[in-house]
Design a protein around this motif. Sequence first.
Motif, PDB file in Angstrom:
ATOM      1  N   ASP A 265       0.834  -1.206   0.000  1.00 62.64           N
ATOM      2  CA  ASP A 265       0.000   0.000   0.000  1.00 62.64           C
ATOM      3  C   ASP A 265       0.867   1.254   0.000  1.00 62.64           C
ATOM      4  O   ASP A 265       0.559   2.225  -0.696  1.00 62.64           O
ATOM      5  N   ASP A 266       1.956   1.241   0.768  1.00 60.53           N
ATOM      6  CA  ASP A 266       2.883   2.373   0.764  1.00 60.53           C
ATOM      7  C   ASP A 266       3.523   2.552  -0.605  1.00 60.53           C
ATOM      8  O   ASP A 266       3.699   3.668  -1.081  1.00 60.53           O
ATOM      9  N   LEU A 267       3.861   1.426  -1.230  1.00 59.43           N
ATOM     10  CA  LEU A 267       4.458   1.485  -2.564  1.00 59.43           C
ATOM     11  C   LEU A 267       3.474   2.106  -3.550  1.00 59.43           C
ATOM     12  O   LEU A 267       3.825   3.008  -4.309  1.00 59.43           O
ATOM     13  N   ARG A 268       2.241   1.663  -3.527  1.00 56.37           N
ATOM     14  CA  ARG A 268       1.236   2.198  -4.450  1.00 56.37           C
ATOM     15  C   ARG A 268       0.962   3.675  -4.186  1.00 56.37           C
ATOM     16  O   ARG A 268       0.749   4.441  -5.125  1.00 56.37           O
ATOM     17  N   MET A 269       0.977   4.079  -2.935  1.00 60.13           N
ATOM     18  CA  MET A 269       0.800   5.501  -2.616  1.00 60.13           C
ATOM     19  C   MET A 269       1.966   6.315  -3.161  1.00 60.13           C
ATOM     20  O   MET A 269       1.770   7.431  -3.650  1.00 60.13           O
ATOM     21  N   SER A 270       3.166   5.753  -3.113  1.00 64.10           N
ATOM     22  CA  SER A 270       4.344   6.448  -3.633  1.00 64.10           C
ATOM     23  C   SER A 270       4.278   6.599  -5.147  1.00 64.10           C
ATOM     24  O   SER A 270       4.861   7.517  -5.709  1.00 64.10           O
ATOM     25  N   MET A 271       3.565   5.704  -5.798  1.00 60.60           N
ATOM     26  CA  MET A 271       3.474   5.707  -7.258  1.00 60.60           C
ATOM     27  C   MET A 271       2.189   6.368  -7.759  1.00 60.60           C
ATOM     28  O   MET A 271       1.905   6.355  -8.950  1.00 60.60           O
ATOM     29  N   LEU A 272       1.432   6.979  -6.879  1.00 61.93           N
ATOM     30  CA  LEU A 272       0.115   7.501  -7.242  1.00 61.93           C
ATOM     31  C   LEU A 272       0.162   8.563  -8.340  1.00 61.93           C
ATOM     32  O   LEU A 272      -0.629   8.510  -9.288  1.00 61.93           O
TER      33      LEU A 272
ATOM     34  N   ALA B 192       2.427   8.987 -10.647  1.00 60.19           N
ATOM     35  CA  ALA B 192       2.800   8.322 -11.899  1.00 60.19           C
ATOM     36  C   ALA B 192       1.612   7.553 -12.469  1.00 60.19           C
ATOM     37  O   ALA B 192       1.380   7.568 -13.685  1.00 60.19           O
ATOM     38  N   MET B 193       0.833   6.907 -11.610  1.00 62.00           N
ATOM     39  CA  MET B 193      -0.347   6.186 -12.092  1.00 62.00           C
ATOM     40  C   MET B 193      -1.384   7.145 -12.648  1.00 62.00           C
ATOM     41  O   MET B 193      -2.004   6.869 -13.673  1.00 62.00           O
ATOM     42  N   ASP B 194      -1.561   8.276 -11.983  1.00 59.77           N
ATOM     43  CA  ASP B 194      -2.490   9.284 -12.501  1.00 59.77           C
ATOM     44  C   ASP B 194      -2.073   9.724 -13.902  1.00 59.77           C
ATOM     45  O   ASP B 194      -2.900   9.893 -14.792  1.00 59.77           O
ATOM     46  N   PHE B 195      -0.774   9.906 -14.088  1.00 57.22           N
ATOM     47  CA  PHE B 195      -0.254  10.296 -15.398  1.00 57.22           C
ATOM     48  C   PHE B 195      -0.539   9.210 -16.434  1.00 57.22           C
ATOM     49  O   PHE B 195      -1.000   9.507 -17.545  1.00 57.22           O
ATOM     50  N   LEU B 196      -0.275   7.948 -16.084  1.00 54.55           N
ATOM     51  CA  LEU B 196      -0.524   6.853 -17.029  1.00 54.55           C
ATOM     52  C   LEU B 196      -2.007   6.727 -17.370  1.00 54.55           C
ATOM     53  O   LEU B 196      -2.362   6.515 -18.533  1.00 54.55           O
ATOM     54  N   VAL B 197      -2.863   6.872 -16.370  1.00 50.09           N
ATOM     55  CA  VAL B 197      -4.309   6.786 -16.607  1.00 50.09           C
ATOM     56  C   VAL B 197      -4.766   7.947 -17.498  1.00 50.09           C
ATOM     57  O   VAL B 197      -5.521   7.743 -18.456  1.00 50.09           O
ATOM     58  N   SER B 198      -4.277   9.139 -17.212  1.00 51.39           N
ATOM     59  CA  SER B 198      -4.635  10.305 -18.033  1.00 51.39           C
ATOM     60  C   SER B 198      -4.185  10.112 -19.476  1.00 51.39           C
ATOM     61  O   SER B 198      -4.927  10.421 -20.415  1.00 51.39           O
ATOM     62  N   HIS B 199      -2.979   9.593 -19.631  1.00 54.74           N
ATOM     63  CA  HIS B 199      -2.480   9.333 -20.986  1.00 54.74           C
ATOM     64  C   HIS B 199      -3.352   8.299 -21.681  1.00 54.74           C
ATOM     65  O   HIS B 199      -3.726   8.465 -22.846  1.00 54.74           O
ATOM     66  N   ARG B 200      -3.679   7.243 -20.971  1.00 58.82           N
ATOM     67  CA  ARG B 200      -4.488   6.169 -21.549  1.00 58.82           C
ATOM     68  C   ARG B 200      -5.848   6.711 -21.968  1.00 58.82           C
ATOM     69  O   ARG B 200      -6.336   6.429 -23.056  1.00 58.82           O
ATOM     70  N   ILE B 201      -6.485   7.490 -21.129  1.00 62.11           N
ATOM     71  CA  ILE B 201      -7.802   8.035 -21.449  1.00 62.11           C
ATOM     72  C   ILE B 201      -7.716   8.989 -22.633  1.00 62.11           C
ATOM     73  O   ILE B 201      -8.547   8.939 -23.548  1.00 62.11           O
ATOM     74  N   SER B 202      -6.715   9.847 -22.653  1.00 58.81           N
ATOM     75  CA  SER B 202      -6.594  10.791 -23.770  1.00 58.81           C
ATOM     76  C   SER B 202      -6.217  10.084 -25.068  1.00 58.81           C
ATOM     77  O   SER B 202      -6.591  10.523 -26.149  1.00 58.81           O
ATOM     78  N   HIS B 203      -5.509   8.968 -24.955  1.00 59.58           N
ATOM     79  CA  HIS B 203      -5.095   8.229 -26.150  1.00 59.58           C
ATOM     80  C   HIS B 203      -6.248   7.396 -26.710  1.00 59.58           C
ATOM     81  O   HIS B 203      -6.486   7.398 -27.911  1.00 59.58           O
ATOM     82  N   ASP B 204      -6.959   6.671 -25.846  1.00 56.13           N
ATOM     83  CA  ASP B 204      -8.038   5.778 -26.283  1.00 56.13           C
ATOM     84  C   ASP B 204      -9.427   6.395 -26.179  1.00 56.13           C
ATOM     85  O   ASP B 204     -10.375   5.849 -26.713  1.00 56.13           O
ATOM     86  N   HIS B 205      -9.542   7.465 -25.414  1.00 54.77           N
ATOM     87  CA  HIS B 205     -10.835   8.070 -25.114  1.00 54.77           C
ATOM     88  C   HIS B 205     -11.752   7.098 -24.386  1.00 54.77           C
ATOM     89  O   HIS B 205     -12.970   7.166 -24.498  1.00 54.77           O
ATOM     90  N   THR B 206     -11.128   6.160 -23.664  1.00 52.43           N
ATOM     91  CA  THR B 206     -11.879   5.206 -22.841  1.00 52.43           C
ATOM     92  C   THR B 206     -11.086   4.936 -21.572  1.00 52.43           C
ATOM     93  O   THR B 206      -9.914   5.286 -21.476  1.00 52.43           O
ATOM     94  N   TYR B 207     -11.751   4.305 -20.640  1.00 53.78           N
ATOM     95  CA  TYR B 207     -11.088   3.841 -19.423  1.00 53.78           C
ATOM     96  C   TYR B 207     -11.107   2.325 -19.474  1.00 53.78           C
ATOM     97  O   TYR B 207     -12.067   1.684 -19.067  1.00 53.78           O
ATOM     98  N   ASP B 208     -10.064   1.758 -20.053  1.00 57.59           N
ATOM     99  CA  ASP B 208      -9.958   0.312 -20.194  1.00 57.59           C
ATOM    100  C   ASP B 208      -9.222  -0.230 -18.972  1.00 57.59           C
ATOM    101  O   ASP B 208      -8.000  -0.087 -18.859  1.00 57.59           O
ATOM    102  N   SER B 209      -9.965  -0.838 -18.059  1.00 55.81           N
ATOM    103  CA  SER B 209      -9.363  -1.269 -16.799  1.00 55.81           C
ATOM    104  C   SER B 209      -8.274  -2.325 -16.997  1.00 55.81           C
ATOM    105  O   SER B 209      -7.314  -2.364 -16.231  1.00 55.81           O
TER     106      SER B 209
ATOM    107  N   ASP C 193       0.918  -2.706 -13.344  1.00 60.15           N
ATOM    108  CA  ASP C 193       1.807  -3.838 -13.077  1.00 60.15           C
ATOM    109  C   ASP C 193       3.198  -3.592 -13.648  1.00 60.15           C
ATOM    110  O   ASP C 193       4.206  -3.877 -12.985  1.00 60.15           O
ATOM    111  N   LEU C 194       3.262  -3.072 -14.860  1.00 66.79           N
ATOM    112  CA  LEU C 194       4.548  -2.772 -15.487  1.00 66.79           C
ATOM    113  C   LEU C 194       5.293  -1.699 -14.695  1.00 66.79           C
ATOM    114  O   LEU C 194       6.494  -1.829 -14.430  1.00 66.79           O
ATOM    115  N   LEU C 195       4.576  -0.664 -14.302  1.00 65.92           N
ATOM    116  CA  LEU C 195       5.173   0.401 -13.501  1.00 65.92           C
ATOM    117  C   LEU C 195       5.719  -0.161 -12.189  1.00 65.92           C
ATOM    118  O   LEU C 195       6.871   0.097 -11.816  1.00 65.92           O
ATOM    119  N   GLU C 196       4.933  -0.948 -11.513  1.00 68.02           N
ATOM    120  CA  GLU C 196       5.346  -1.515 -10.233  1.00 68.02           C
ATOM    121  C   GLU C 196       6.566  -2.418 -10.403  1.00 68.02           C
ATOM    122  O   GLU C 196       7.507  -2.348  -9.608  1.00 68.02           O
TER     123      GLU C 196
END
Length: 93
Positions: A9-16, A18-35, A43-46
């Motif tokens: 949980d601490d690790l994921r909080m530390s990467m939050l 970066a994850m927001d950036f990846l999610v934003s990129h994914r949404i702007s690239h695909d125009h969807t939220y593909d879980s 997983d790749l980031l971690e």
Amino acid sequence: MDVTDLDPDDLRMSMLLAMDFLVSHRISHDHTYDSARITAARDLLEQRVLLALTETEILEMPDGWSWRHAAHEISIRVALTIVEEEKAGQVAP
């Protein structure tokens, strides 16, 4: 550094950020939220952050060094790299 004792949980909080950036990129690239793609990116980031931390010699770090801060900084750079790899076709989007 032995990463087996890190709190996930601490690790994921530390990467939050970066994850927001990846999610934003994914949404702007695909125009969807593909879980599935978001999960794969997380997983790749971690994996890459943990690899970098594994290669870190704690005894060589300066006073006040924090693995959480290091994970945060590393994750941002890794997220930027993942996006660049996707653009270059080196990683599946």
